[in-house]
Scaffold this active site. Sequence first.
Site, mmCIF file in Angstrom:
data_model
loop_
_atom_site.group_PDB
_atom_site.id
_atom_site.type_symbol
_atom_site.label_atom_id
_atom_site.label_comp_id
_atom_site.label_asym_id
_atom_site.label_seq_id
_atom_site.Cartn_x
_atom_site.Cartn_y
_atom_site.Cartn_z
ATOM 1 C CG ASP B 356 41.700 44.153 54.827
ATOM 2 O OD1 ASP B 356 41.144 44.396 55.783
ATOM 3 O OD2 ASP B 356 41.534 44.791 53.616
ATOM 4 C CD GLU B 498 33.563 47.961 57.304
ATOM 5 O OE1 GLU B 498 33.375 48.374 56.083
ATOM 6 O OE2 GLU B 498 34.302 47.692 58.262
ATOM 7 C CE LYS B 612 32.315 48.052 52.484
ATOM 8 N NZ LYS B 612 33.074 48.743 53.928
ATOM 9 C CD GLN B 613 33.388 43.365 54.340
ATOM 10 O OE1 GLN B 613 33.548 44.347 53.990
ATOM 11 N NE2 GLN B 613 34.357 42.523 54.772
#
Lengths: 780, 780
Positions: B356, B498, B612-613
């Site tokens: 991040d 993930e 997930k993303q």
Amino acid sequence: MMNYTLGKGNYTNWIVSEVEFSPDTLGKCESIMYLGNGYMGMRSTTEEPYLKETRNLFVSGTFNKFDEEEVTELPNLADITRLDIRVDGERFSLEFGETSEYVRQLNLKTAELTRSFTWTSPKGKALRFHFRRFVSLENLHLIGIKMDVESLTHPVAISFDSGINAQMSNSGSQHFHEGERRIFDKRFVQLIQTTIQSKIDIVMNTAHKVAVNGVEVNEPVMNMDRRKVWLSFDANLDPGDQLTMDKLTTVYTSRDKDFDHPEYDLSKLREHSLEDLRTSYEQGYEALFQAHQEAWSQKVWNAYNLEVNSKDNFDMLALRFAMYHLTIMTPAHDERMGIGAKALSGEGYKGHSFWDSEVFILPFFMYANPKVAKSLLKYRYLGLVGARKKAAENGYEGAMYPWEAAWPTDGEVTPVWGAVDIVTGKQTKIWSGFIEQHITADIANAVHQYYTITGDHEFMDQYGYEMIFDTAIFWASRLEWNEEKQEYHINQVVGPDEYKEHVDNNAFTNHMAHHNMQLAIHYADVLKEENPGRFAELNERLHLDTAYPKWQSKSEKLYLPQPREEDLVIPQDDTYLQLKEIDLTKYKNQEKVGSLFNEYNLEQVNQMQITKQADVVILQLLLEQAFSAEVKKANFDYYEPRTLHDSSLSLSSHAILANDLKEEELAYSLFKRACEIDLGPSKHSSDHGVHAASIGGIWMSAVLGFAGVRVLDGKLRINPNLPKHWDDMKFTIYWKGQPVNLTITQTSLTVKAENKETIVFETYGNTYECQDQIEINLNK
Amino acid sequence: MMNYTLGKGNYTNWIVSEVEFSPDTLGKCESIMYLGNGYMGMRSTTEEPYLKETRNLFVSGTFNKFDEEEVTELPNLADITRLDIRVDGERFSLEFGETSEYVRQLNLKTAELTRSFTWTSPKGKALRFHFRRFVSLENLHLIGIKMDVESLTHPVAISFDSGINAQMSNSGSQHFHEGERRIFDKRFVQLIQTTIQSKIDIVMNTAHKVAVNGVEVNEPVMNMDRRKVWLSFDANLDPGDQLTMDKLTTVYTSRDKDFDHPEYDLSKLREHSLEDLRTSYEQGYEALFQAHQEAWSQKVWNAYNLEVNSKDNFDMLALRFAMYHLTIMTPAHDERMGIGAKALSGEGYKGHSFWDSEVFILPFFMYANPKVAKSLLKYRYLGLVGARKKAAENGYEGAMYPWEAAWPTDGEVTPVWGAVDIVTGKQTKIWSGFIEQHITADIANAVHQYYTITGDHEFMDQYGYEMIFDTAIFWASRLEWNEEKQEYHINQVVGPDEYKEHVDNNAFTNHMAHHNMQLAIHYADVLKEENPGRFAELNERLHLDTAYPKWQSKSEKLYLPQPREEDLVIPQDDTYLQLKEIDLTKYKNQEKVGSLFNEYNLEQVNQMQITKQADVVILQLLLEQAFSAEVKKANFDYYEPRTLHDSSLSLSSHAILANDLKEEELAYSLFKRACEIDLGPSKHSSDHGVHAASIGGIWMSAVLGFAGVRVLDGKLRINPNLPKHWDDMKFTIYWKGQPVNLTITQTSLTVKAENKETIVFETYGNTYECQDQIEINLNK
């Protein structure tokens, strides 16, 4: 608002209850209504949470030390009592909405906690709640919790979270590693905790049965978070629908005798504890509760058999309250464990054992349940390891018992720092662990008393002699020779009155030390005679032949404070009677003990004639033959006005002595005040736990006090002197292993030897021999 | 109820506020309104306590490990915010009585939290409360809290307890030894805590000024309990009387740079910290607050200078909210510290730094405040120690960065166990710490980006080259030769997505690893040329001469997943495109992220086309030159419908890419959703803390997205494409160390080189040189 006589019919004088919910006094009910069985104790915290609640679950003997700077203590285990209940999505709390017909009660007879009320939500929906809870006396590892909810007026959505929460701590100190959490079969929830220093494994298992009108609800949602595992249930209730939840929990630890062995294996403990839960689950809440209730009847109420007919029902209730608590506070199942000063009901005093056990609690067990008394004294026998360690550390010989004791081998565990010193702004140093030394003699005296009452030779051979000898060896090494006076002194101590630190020749300490050495001389003579083999063995280990002459010469030359000529007052220590006096009125009438310290620090209090608790007075009870009635009265009259009773141990001693002095009104009022330490209206005095010694004192005031049961010169003496309020009183005691039933009225004493063996006793100067039953007219 | 645009006049679009008190959503305001300064962060928990509150105070870098079984984390320090207020002896709480005119607000401009309301007690007495609070940006160690209470209708007795409470924990884990507590001069309260493993001392000092109508009230009662010290104040107010309390606190630790040296001495830290409090106390609350506010103007708002004129005021507020949080989450004062995934606002992610930082937060600092970017990259440079340790432990060479990082030398600190697995009833294993490896390349790429933007040679010489080389060395050792395909693979990894564990050839990982090695080759060439001395030095330590040919041969033969012929979709990994698909509608519309796991466990999700993303999508942003617009669109269209955005990192990446693809409406709506991760109506999504990466993403969506500021092939490119709702936008960035002011409207771009040095940039295919100011017509 407390109400003590709510019980009706079969339960008259059996019920301690609260009839109005108050969020500001949660601590009181949590403590005085706590549940337990000696193996564990669980505070009676409400299911739904409140800000000022304290949730505690303790298992006896699971001591752990958070770090090197703290002392070992009983850790607060994971919680299984909390239910986060939502009604129509909003948190259920009695702080909101309207509550009516509220009753929370502890039924002493069945050892069950219940709580029921009608609650109308802020949205106007009425629900009837009924909670039940017990900690089984039949299966020491079992806890049952039950909730029934009925919707009264509207369709309502109810949901709740329930599981095992190990985010608990002891006021912030976390004693546990985060252990594994597991849900078996989507129902059996298991959580493991391991203490961080003593490495004790705790395994808790819980399972729910949740139904609406008897039909089990859908599978709950499973959740895990840090140190937590829980299930979320929900249901919709139409008016008249009944939601029931039975939650059964088992608690096991690697300190349990069955598992505390070299082959111990956590996986077996897990299996066994889970299997116990599965079996219990099959039996169901009601059957488990019945077995628990039966155990209470048999093991407690039918065994102690104590009845008082008083004009004030409260007296009978208070005595039952005392026996209830004496039962649940005591780890009767395991002689490696003692009784905590706050029982198993709170963090106060960390689960440590003080002289409270021997002086205020053991008398109950010695007379009423000698097997348990033996277990508690064996705890002190095992504690010789720690006591010898402490003596050696302090440069003394023999066994110097710790002021505060935890696991027997730990030695001294008294914390060193206490409350704020209002003068310096620092924490006050606690000296008891260093210099409050009388406990060693108190324990030796308890051994002597136990033997006198029970005649338990085996105990003496195995444990008792060694304890009395090694404590006497300590005292002989402890005495200090005063060249000027040509006598032995004991300087720089704290006596029972902890408001006088670093005093020389505290009367209580000197007399008890002397008594301890005298006991050793006496028992050495006895043992040499009766069991020369054991004597030889102990002689080899403890060098009794060297010790014996020292006991003789030193006890002879030990200064024993005597009554002053002018007023018969025994000086509490070398300086007390010369200290200045202040007006104590406002502190005597204080609402909270220790109010003095808002104005003075301990150093200042040290310089004034202010006594925390009975000191000379308790000495006159323990060694009653040593003092005449005249001396007793003079000292009672001198010291009581100077005593703040800031220790809960104080009132019952004064009650007994007052009764001896025929101050019956005063005795009865002191007895009442002693009962009210936990049962009275004071809102916060029990917040940190019940007062174990004071509870023992309630029983002592009645049996040693009003019934006048004592041991004098090895003989049973029964001088009853019931309060005017009491019509009669009956109870069972054990004398030399035999049950003896006593019935006392205002005018008579009836003694019944249950086993028809001859009981010899003295009453008001006359000696009686009773083989069957004898009735004595008291001619008061 | 949140209200975002309450600010008026000078504070229009500066205020985040709550206009109705709700005990069920405390966590949200506590987090998103939290106060801090990079040194410390303090949740904005209400002064009076509520059941579901979370009180947190964290100081950057004070990591501690509770035990061997837990990972290191930022410990929750003692609390100084709680005030136990009683009105006429009853607990003050907004859950009781009536509350009106309630506003709690965070003023982003002044970084001040305020709360005010009129409260009528259950007894009908009305009081006006006003609270203020700040964590100083001027003196990083200082916290100010202020309470004003006015009695409106009746005489009222008010009392409150306030002090320092160290009974706090991290969800039950206690990181501190109980330290000394002391009250100096009956006013200055000091409490010391020391972490149990890392042995960091924390010293907190607090002092109160309590007055009624300006006249100081009587001395408070002093109290100490376990891990707590506090003062009890009381006062009687007549109608119109005003009680004021100013509470100032200083926080210092032995990890502070000024004290973290071999001559460190706790007593000096105590003295210094107390002295700072005494000095601050002399200055008083208002003067200290003024200095704090001035620091925010100078260091933050005037420096970043970002303005957006949007038809929706929320957009400007959200951008300010982002810059506010980017400021307070960042330990700009100390290069030994990184940014936590939940900033300093909650226990979530334990204060650990993830990718991040580099991918979602660093871009802000690289463009807007390069000095801070440098400090954050130096944190990663210091982290080479831990990264090398991790590589060695895993049998690799070079530097393998930990997935989660704490203190730089710690290495990997990702916890191993997560939430419940609904199938097995056990905890789910977290694999990221073992196999989510792309972070190593993400960090290397960040170094490259930083250098490109800043031209900071010095940084590269001292730190950057070494980081890029040693990470490339890791990758070269990590690749696995596939005999059959005659190419290198990277097997058994987790990519950014993930929900796919143990996959082979994750597109993101393979491409980024390749890029990392390419960067190493490039910079080795550069360094050899430009600074042969430094090259020789690094060569000696890292054996670059051996590594270089490996980078060449291995990166050449590394398999890089390419667009499929039929639809241009890049396979996310070797198996993804073959997995079964399910209807994701209900999870896409979920209220709470991760709702999927109430029905499937991770193993099951692994077997479905559920992401997930952003994974391929974020790859197309980071290495944007590698993919054509056509390929980008094809992949966006394929993956977005399969993406649940269960990570807060996802939406902003999609927003930027959507804008690149000229899907302006979609881009704007994704930007809004990204802003709403913390600022939106979702009640509980911020309970464990704000989403640091998502907050960085808000700024990125605006500047990298709508303003189109990027670096391509080492050059600045500015392709603005403002949303229709935005009239114009301006902000300052730094290019090669020079500030550049950009003003963008729907039709024009104005670039102003503040220092009058030539800035070269490209806009929509044309290259411009700007020495002073240039305006470009965008001709959209």
